[in-house]
Design an enzyme around this catalytic site. Structure first.
Site, PDB file in Angstrom:
ATOM      1  N   SER A 113      34.426  13.257 -32.909  1.00 24.03           N
ATOM      2  CA  SER A 113      34.778  11.870 -32.614  1.00 24.03           C
ATOM      3  C   SER A 113      35.491  11.203 -33.775  1.00 24.03           C
ATOM      4  O   SER A 113      36.582  11.589 -34.158  1.00 24.03           O
ATOM      5  CB  SER A 113      33.529  11.093 -32.191  1.00 24.03           C
ATOM      6  OG  SER A 113      33.871   9.811 -31.717  1.00 24.03           O
ATOM      7  N   HIS A 114      34.868  10.189 -34.352  1.00 23.53           N
ATOM      8  CA  HIS A 114      35.495   9.363 -35.385  1.00 23.53           C
ATOM      9  C   HIS A 114      35.258   9.909 -36.785  1.00 23.53           C
ATOM     10  O   HIS A 114      35.663   9.287 -37.772  1.00 23.53           O
ATOM     11  CB  HIS A 114      34.936   7.942 -35.288  1.00 23.53           C
ATOM     12  CG  HIS A 114      33.433   7.899 -35.339  1.00 23.53           C
ATOM     13  ND1 HIS A 114      32.660   8.410 -34.328  1.00 23.53           N
ATOM     14  CD2 HIS A 114      32.575   7.433 -36.270  1.00 23.53           C
ATOM     15  CE1 HIS A 114      31.386   8.256 -34.632  1.00 23.53           C
ATOM     16  NE2 HIS A 114      31.311   7.674 -35.806  1.00 23.53           N
ATOM     17  N   ASP A 278      40.356   6.443 -31.741  1.00 19.89           N
ATOM     18  CA  ASP A 278      39.700   7.309 -32.715  1.00 19.89           C
ATOM     19  C   ASP A 278      40.077   8.771 -32.528  1.00 19.89           C
ATOM     20  O   ASP A 278      41.006   9.101 -31.791  1.00 19.89           O
ATOM     21  CB  ASP A 278      38.188   7.133 -32.636  1.00 19.89           C
ATOM     22  CG  ASP A 278      37.590   7.715 -31.367  1.00 19.89           C
ATOM     23  OD1 ASP A 278      38.281   7.698 -30.332  1.00 19.89           O
ATOM     24  OD2 ASP A 278      36.434   8.180 -31.405  1.00 19.89           O
ATOM     25  N   ASP A 280      38.871  11.407 -30.939  1.00 22.85           N
ATOM     26  CA  ASP A 280      38.906  12.048 -29.616  1.00 22.85           C
ATOM     27  C   ASP A 280      39.297  11.093 -28.503  1.00 22.85           C
ATOM     28  O   ASP A 280      39.238  11.451 -27.327  1.00 22.85           O
ATOM     29  CB  ASP A 280      37.568  12.706 -29.296  1.00 22.85           C
ATOM     30  CG  ASP A 280      36.433  11.717 -29.128  1.00 22.85           C
ATOM     31  OD1 ASP A 280      36.484  10.632 -29.745  1.00 22.85           O
ATOM     32  OD2 ASP A 280      35.469  12.026 -28.395  1.00 22.85           O
ATOM     33  N   ASP A 282      38.035   8.120 -27.407  1.00 26.11           N
ATOM     34  CA  ASP A 282      37.103   7.371 -26.562  1.00 26.11           C
ATOM     35  C   ASP A 282      36.751   5.997 -27.120  1.00 26.11           C
ATOM     36  O   ASP A 282      36.045   5.233 -26.461  1.00 26.11           O
ATOM     37  CB  ASP A 282      35.834   8.183 -26.271  1.00 26.11           C
ATOM     38  CG  ASP A 282      35.033   8.547 -27.515  1.00 26.11           C
ATOM     39  OD1 ASP A 282      35.464   8.200 -28.634  1.00 26.11           O
ATOM     40  OD2 ASP A 282      33.980   9.196 -27.371  1.00 26.11           O
ATOM     41  N   ARG A 283      37.242   5.666 -28.307  1.00 28.02           N
ATOM     42  CA  ARG A 283      36.949   4.353 -28.884  1.00 28.02           C
ATOM     43  C   ARG A 283      38.227   3.539 -29.007  1.00 28.02           C
ATOM     44  O   ARG A 283      39.330   4.074 -28.967  1.00 28.02           O
ATOM     45  CB  ARG A 283      36.293   4.505 -30.267  1.00 28.02           C
ATOM     46  CG  ARG A 283      34.968   5.238 -30.215  1.00 28.02           C
ATOM     47  CD  ARG A 283      34.358   5.399 -31.594  1.00 28.02           C
ATOM     48  NE  ARG A 283      33.150   6.198 -31.520  1.00 28.02           N
ATOM     49  CZ  ARG A 283      32.009   5.916 -32.136  1.00 28.02           C
ATOM     50  NH1 ARG A 283      31.909   4.834 -32.886  1.00 28.02           N
ATOM     51  NH2 ARG A 283      30.961   6.706 -32.021  1.00 28.02           N
TER      52      ARG A 283
END
Length: 544
Positions: A113-114, A278, A280, A282-283
């Protein structure tokens, strides 16, 4: 091609966290480490023979090598078909979309992720179920249990496939399709938003937009959607090429790590609208000209204006937010006469609510928002939602937010992250707080009287499952809150997250600086938990 059965031994540290298993790349590169976890996923599932699996990742370092291993293991374990993103790329929301569109059995998403990427940084893997959402705790617990007893894994002895060309391949009896990473996701977005109205806004010449993809996965998606489909000027998307180390940056869309975008949006002659996503995808972070929109306010504003957007024109079934997220969405839900569900942190807790039709929009304070269109949070979806609202209302971002505050009141809200804290110290801090909770109600600290103090527990209204110890909450009689939580998304030490919130109904007091408005509560939060003393930190690592 032949199936090999390889002997192995368990690793003790393969317990998934909030969103899958995240470790340093070098940990995943240990002999059989990735293979053990992948086989543990397959061994914990039933009925996947000849079914479809979706595989993709955020393009970070080790993504390509890991995908080749997973493809050969999926073939050896009997999946009939595997869909993999071109170049090994699938944003997390796009992976959820592809799983749902193709009625896949599930998916394996490779992302931390982030978190930073590169040879010395982080890597991650998680399993998503057939609804497109992260595996619930029952599944992740089974995966971990299997990882502790595993003795062998299966893998096909075969050459790597070409991930860069859209084509169909055979791995043993398994069909592997390399698919365009963007097409299905873009088609879904077009069913939800008024693309013609957004296109008119972006090509008008009177509206300037800057999208920073932070050299992460959304670059190809953002270019395809904004610059090609919606006619935004070339260069609207910056840092749009996914890089294995995210260009040496930290792919976390907040005011600290998305500093280039922040400088643009708070500079002279700033664009009208700015956004970042971010690692991936999703944010999201949303900015107006010289104006920051908190994720909690963003969720509330999207909910309040949802009927302006085609996909939500018939209204919302409900709203769901994670417990640490501010209570701003609750006030919208109350006015709309719908439920607002408070869940633990982790998108998997929204899945049952979405599947059961109890919620339509969901959000977390950690820059994640989404809806029932998929079962993950979705950064570009949120950006498109904002663009659609801006196109309809014809107001600035700041005016829309302040109009919202004047209607619902303002929830002053901030999160303070203390990253890389020594685990023993962080656990001592939380243990001390838990030990004091029973004596807190009724106590007065300056102007604040404690109304309740607990360690948040959640009973799922759909399946009755219970999640305990989800964060320490201290609520005051004036509606203010302090929340303490240890994050499950880091890979070294512990991250202590402190959340502070104060509600202000008086519109004449809505223009205070957030940290000043919360100063007394922040000081009290330190006093109650002895943060500086126990962490050895004078200041948080990140304030949002």
């Amino acid at each position: 091609m032949s199936i090999q059965t390889v002997s192995t031994q368990p690793y003790s540290d393969q317990k998934p966290g909030t969103s899958g298993l995240r470790k340093k790349v070098k940990v995943f590169q240990q002999s059989n480490y990735l293979e053990n976890f992948v086989q543990s996923i397959f061994d914990s599932l039933e009925g996947y023979q000849n079914e479809t699996l979706v595989v993709g990742g955020d393009g970070r370092y080790y993504n390509r090598q890991a995908i080749q291993i997973i493809l050969k293991m999926a073939a050896a374990n009997g999946f009939g078909r595997v869909l993999v993103g071109q170049g090994g790329i699938l944003s997390t929301p796009a992976a959820s979309c592809v799983i749902r569109k193709n009625s896949a059995f599930g998916g394996i998403i490779l992302s931390a992720s982030h978190n930073p990427g590169g040879p010395d940084e982080d890597f991650g893997i998680k399993y998503n179920t057939g609804n497109g959402g992260p595996a619930p705790e029952g599944v992740t617990d089974a995966i971990y249990a299997r990882s502790q007893t595993i003795t062998e894994y299966k893998i096909l002895d075969a050459a790597d496939i070409d991930l860069d060309r859209i084509a169909t391949h055979s791995l043993g009896h398994t069909t592997v399709e390399v698919i365009d990473s963007v097409t299905d996701y873009g088609a879904l977005m077009e069913t939800l938003f008024d693309f013609s109205q957004i296109k008119q806004l972006l090509s008008s010449g009177n509206f300037r937009f800057c999208m920073d993809s932070l050299h992460a996965v959304t670059g190809p998606y953002a270019k395809a959607l904004f610059e090609r489909r919606l006619n935004a000027p070339a260069g609207t998307v910056v840092n749009g090429e996914p890089l294995e180390d995210f260009g040496g940056g930290h792919p976390d869309p907040n005011l600290v790590y998305a500093h280039d975008l922040v400088e643009v949006m708070f500079g002279d002659n700033a664009p009208d609208f700015g956004a970042a996503s971010d690692g991936d995808g999703d944010r999201n972070m949303v900015l107006g000209s010289n104006f920051f929109v908190t994720p909690s306010d963003s969720l509330a504003i999207l909910a309040a204006n949802a009927t302006l957007v085609p996909g939500y024109r018939n209204g919302l079934a409900g709203i769901a937010r994670s417990m640490p997220t501010s209570q701003a969405p609750d006030r919208v839900a109350e006015k709309l006469g719908i439920d607002c569900f408070e869940t633990p942190t982790g998108w998997k807790f929204f899945g049952n609510l979405l599947d059961a039709g109890k919620a339509t929009l969901c959000g977390e304070e950690s820059f994640g928002t989404g809806s029932n269109h998929i079962r993950e949070k979705d950064g570009l979806w949120a950006v498109l939602f904002w663009l659609n609202i801006l196109a309809v209302k014809g107001q600035s971002v700041e005016d829309i937010v302040k109009e919202h505050w004047s209607t619902y009141g303002r929830n002053y809200y901030s999160r303070h992250d203390y990253e890389g804290v020594e685990s023993d110290r962080a656990n001592t801090l939380i243990s001390n707080l838990r030990g004091a909770l029973s004596t807190m109600p009724g106590q007065t600290f300056g102007p604040y009287t404690v109304d309740y103090a607990d360690d948040f527990a959640y009973t799922d209204p759909v399946d009755g499952s219970v999640a305990k110890n989800q964060g320490v909450r201290i609520g005051f009689t004036d509606g203010s809150r302090i929340v303490y939580r240890l994050s499950g998304t880091g890979t070294s030490g512990a991250t202590l997250r402190l959340y502070v919130e104060r509600y202000e109904p008086d519109a004449t007091k809505h223009n205070q600086d957030t940290q000043e408005a919360l100063a007394n509560l922040i000081a009290l939060a330190d006093e109650l938990a002895q943060i500086k003393t126990l962490t050895g930190r004078d200041q948080p690592t990140v304030i949002t």
